[in-house]
Motif scaffolding. Structure first.
Motif, PDB file in Angstrom:
ATOM      1  N   ASP A  22       0.830  -1.201   0.000  1.00  0.00           N
ATOM      2  CA  ASP A  22       0.000   0.000   0.000  1.00  0.00           C
ATOM      3  C   ASP A  22       0.866   1.254   0.000  1.00  0.00           C
ATOM      4  O   ASP A  22       0.555   2.239  -0.691  1.00  0.00           O
ATOM      5  CB  ASP A  22      -0.899  -0.018   1.235  1.00  0.00           C
ATOM      6  CG  ASP A  22      -1.875   1.147   1.262  1.00  0.00           C
ATOM      7  OD1 ASP A  22      -2.630   1.306   0.287  1.00  0.00           O
ATOM      8  OD2 ASP A  22      -1.869   1.903   2.246  1.00  0.00           O
ATOM      9  N   LEU A  23       1.968   1.234   0.731  1.00  0.00           N
ATOM     10  CA  LEU A  23       2.882   2.365   0.755  1.00  0.00           C
ATOM     11  C   LEU A  23       3.494   2.619  -0.615  1.00  0.00           C
ATOM     12  O   LEU A  23       3.631   3.770  -1.053  1.00  0.00           O
ATOM     13  CB  LEU A  23       3.982   2.117   1.792  1.00  0.00           C
ATOM     14  CG  LEU A  23       5.141   3.118   1.831  1.00  0.00           C
ATOM     15  CD1 LEU A  23       4.627   4.509   2.197  1.00  0.00           C
ATOM     16  CD2 LEU A  23       6.202   2.657   2.825  1.00  0.00           C
ATOM     17  N   ALA A  24       3.864   1.549  -1.325  1.00  0.00           N
ATOM     18  CA  ALA A  24       4.514   1.693  -2.629  1.00  0.00           C
ATOM     19  C   ALA A  24       3.589   2.325  -3.664  1.00  0.00           C
ATOM     20  O   ALA A  24       4.070   2.941  -4.630  1.00  0.00           O
ATOM     21  CB  ALA A  24       4.995   0.328  -3.126  1.00  0.00           C
ATOM     22  N   ARG A  25       2.275   2.210  -3.475  1.00  0.00           N
ATOM     23  CA  ARG A  25       1.320   2.770  -4.441  1.00  0.00           C
ATOM     24  C   ARG A  25       1.016   4.250  -4.189  1.00  0.00           C
ATOM     25  O   ARG A  25       0.399   4.898  -5.039  1.00  0.00           O
ATOM     26  CB  ARG A  25       0.010   1.968  -4.405  1.00  0.00           C
ATOM     27  CG  ARG A  25       0.133   0.568  -4.978  1.00  0.00           C
ATOM     28  CD  ARG A  25      -1.241  -0.040  -5.187  1.00  0.00           C
ATOM     29  NE  ARG A  25      -1.896  -0.312  -3.921  1.00  0.00           N
ATOM     30  CZ  ARG A  25      -1.866  -1.496  -3.298  1.00  0.00           C
ATOM     31  NH1 ARG A  25      -1.203  -2.505  -3.841  1.00  0.00           N
ATOM     32  NH2 ARG A  25      -2.502  -1.669  -2.149  1.00  0.00           N
ATOM     33  N   LYS A  26       1.431   4.771  -3.048  1.00  0.00           N
ATOM     34  CA  LYS A  26       1.104   6.149  -2.698  1.00  0.00           C
ATOM     35  C   LYS A  26       2.073   7.135  -3.358  1.00  0.00           C
ATOM     36  O   LYS A  26       3.255   6.838  -3.547  1.00  0.00           O
ATOM     37  CB  LYS A  26       1.130   6.332  -1.181  1.00  0.00           C
ATOM     38  CG  LYS A  26       0.090   5.497  -0.449  1.00  0.00           C
ATOM     39  CD  LYS A  26      -1.326   5.935  -0.824  1.00  0.00           C
ATOM     40  CE  LYS A  26      -2.375   5.203  -0.006  1.00  0.00           C
ATOM     41  NZ  LYS A  26      -2.517   3.802  -0.388  1.00  0.00           N
ATOM     42  N   GLN A  27       1.560   8.301  -3.711  1.00  0.00           N
ATOM     43  CA  GLN A  27       2.367   9.342  -4.347  1.00  0.00           C
ATOM     44  C   GLN A  27       3.314   9.962  -3.318  1.00  0.00           C
ATOM     45  O   GLN A  27       2.916  10.296  -2.199  1.00  0.00           O
ATOM     46  CB  GLN A  27       1.461  10.430  -4.935  1.00  0.00           C
ATOM     47  CG  GLN A  27       2.216  11.523  -5.668  1.00  0.00           C
ATOM     48  CD  GLN A  27       1.268  12.556  -6.269  1.00  0.00           C
ATOM     49  OE1 GLN A  27       0.048  12.381  -6.220  1.00  0.00           O
ATOM     50  NE2 GLN A  27       1.822  13.608  -6.825  1.00  0.00           N
ATOM     51  N   ARG A  28       4.569  10.123  -3.714  1.00  0.00           N
ATOM     52  CA  ARG A  28       5.574  10.685  -2.810  1.00  0.00           C
ATOM     53  C   ARG A  28       5.199  12.113  -2.407  1.00  0.00           C
ATOM     54  O   ARG A  28       4.812  12.922  -3.230  1.00  0.00           O
ATOM     55  CB  ARG A  28       6.946  10.679  -3.459  1.00  0.00           C
ATOM     56  CG  ARG A  28       7.529   9.288  -3.641  1.00  0.00           C
ATOM     57  CD  ARG A  28       8.941   9.353  -4.179  1.00  0.00           C
ATOM     58  NE  ARG A  28       9.516   8.018  -4.308  1.00  0.00           N
ATOM     59  CZ  ARG A  28      10.110   7.353  -3.326  1.00  0.00           C
ATOM     60  NH1 ARG A  28      10.232   7.928  -2.137  1.00  0.00           N
ATOM     61  NH2 ARG A  28      10.604   6.155  -3.524  1.00  0.00           N
ATOM     62  N   GLY A  29       5.350  12.396  -1.121  1.00  0.00           N
ATOM     63  CA  GLY A  29       5.047  13.718  -0.600  1.00  0.00           C
ATOM     64  C   GLY A  29       3.604  13.926  -0.205  1.00  0.00           C
ATOM     65  O   GLY A  29       3.260  14.980   0.340  1.00  0.00           O
ATOM     66  N   SER A  30       2.736  12.954  -0.472  1.00  0.00           N
ATOM     67  CA  SER A  30       1.322  13.121  -0.157  1.00  0.00           C
ATOM     68  C   SER A  30       1.043  12.733   1.291  1.00  0.00           C
ATOM     69  O   SER A  30       1.812  12.014   1.934  1.00  0.00           O
ATOM     70  CB  SER A  30       0.463  12.256  -1.085  1.00  0.00           C
ATOM     71  OG  SER A  30       0.704  10.878  -0.842  1.00  0.00           O
ATOM     72  N   ASN A  31      -0.099  13.222   1.804  1.00  0.00           N
ATOM     73  CA  ASN A  31      -0.504  12.868   3.162  1.00  0.00           C
ATOM     74  C   ASN A  31      -0.834  11.383   3.281  1.00  0.00           C
ATOM     75  O   ASN A  31      -0.601  10.763   4.322  1.00  0.00           O
ATOM     76  CB  ASN A  31      -1.720  13.703   3.579  1.00  0.00           C
ATOM     77  CG  ASN A  31      -1.365  15.141   3.875  1.00  0.00           C
ATOM     78  OD1 ASN A  31      -0.236  15.430   4.271  1.00  0.00           O
ATOM     79  ND2 ASN A  31      -2.313  16.051   3.672  1.00  0.00           N
TER      80      ASN A  31
END
Length: 282
Positions: free
Chosen positions: A119-128
């Protein structure tokens, strides 16, 4: 913000003050620039507080104290002596035949941790959302670490309360968990099996346990001795014959010289105890 997970004050009452307003049974710590913060103390602090550290693990905050002049809590002598054999099937086996199961905290939480990391790998860098996902991963790692530490403390306390002398193998865990992958020119063999063994060894937390055991034994006036682990599981405790063929299986031990049979881990713990007592007599 978020660059540092630990802040340390090198001296109590120099930018910080432990238990500064302990009125009404509430323990507090004063931190310069923050103010008074209530602390859920899990036990009474003994000795004189020297340094104060504030540590963050995910969304949890901890206060870590180092103290001088901590009074020794010497326990009454029991007359008991014990050898322990560390393992991955059983966390430890004692010379009197007790097998303590391996809790495998890392393996039990592996699926949840893998899902959180995906789930972390799918998140956009710098986003909440990525920040929250990162906190979930850190929280799971912290949970496993605390579970290992809790198990180590409870196991060590049980050993120290009931035995005056405890002998264990002087394991070099760093060497035991080295990678077997090798190089491009000289690739290793059985890499997958060795990788799985390394994970099991690290998951057992032998190093954490042995450090906790040494600390509790020193505080209680007990003796802990580390012995050379070489051939402790191959030597017959009855006749002293040492051979690789004595260990027929992981759990089975049958001496090829005298026919003595027993559990391999108990044999190893018995030999560890004998070697430890010999070192103390020398």
């Amino acid at each position: 913000m978020g660059w540092f997970d630990t802040v340390e004050w090198p001296k109590d009452r120099d930018g910080c003050r432990w238990n500064s307003t302990a009125d009404g049974g509430q323990v507090r710590v004063y931190l310069q620039g923050v103010g008074h913060v209530r602390v859920h103390a899990h036990r009474k602090v003994e000795g004189v507080v020297k340094t104060v550290s504030v540590k963050r693990e995910g969304r949890r905050w901890f206060v870590v104290l180092s103290c001088d002049e901590v009074p020794a809590l010497n326990l009454a002598e029991t007359g008991g002596v014990l050898g322990i054999d560390m393992g991955v099937t059983s966390f430890l086996t004692t010379s009197d035949g007790v097998h303590l199961p391996n809790p495998r905290h890392g393996r039990r939480n592996a699926d949840r941790l893998a899902a959180a990391q995906r789930d972390l790998a799918r998140k956009q860098r710098g986003s909440n959302r990525r920040r929250k996902a990162r906190e979930r991963v850190a929280g799971l790692h912290g949970k496993v670490r605390r579970q290992r530490l809790d198990h180590a403390h409870k196991t060590a306390l049980w050993l120290v309360r009931h035995h005056d002398v405890i002998a264990h193998e002087g394991l070099r865990i760093g060497n035991m968990t080295q990678s077997a992958s090798g190089t491009v020119e000289a690739p290793g063999t059985n890499v997958a099996q060795k990788s799985g063994l390394n994970r099991s060894v690290l998951d057992a937390g032998w190093g954490v346990f042995l450090n906790v055991l040494a600390s509790k034994a020193e505080s209680a006036g007990r003796v802990v001795v580390a012995v050379n682990p070489a051939n402790t599981s191959r030597t017959c405790p009855s006749c002293g014959h040492c051979a690789k063929g004595n260990r027929v299986t992981q759990a089975g031990f049958v001496c090829v010289a005298c026919g003595f049979a027993g559990h391999g881990d108990v044999v190893g713990a018995t030999n560890v105890l004998r070697a430890g007592l010999a070192l103390l007599r020398a």
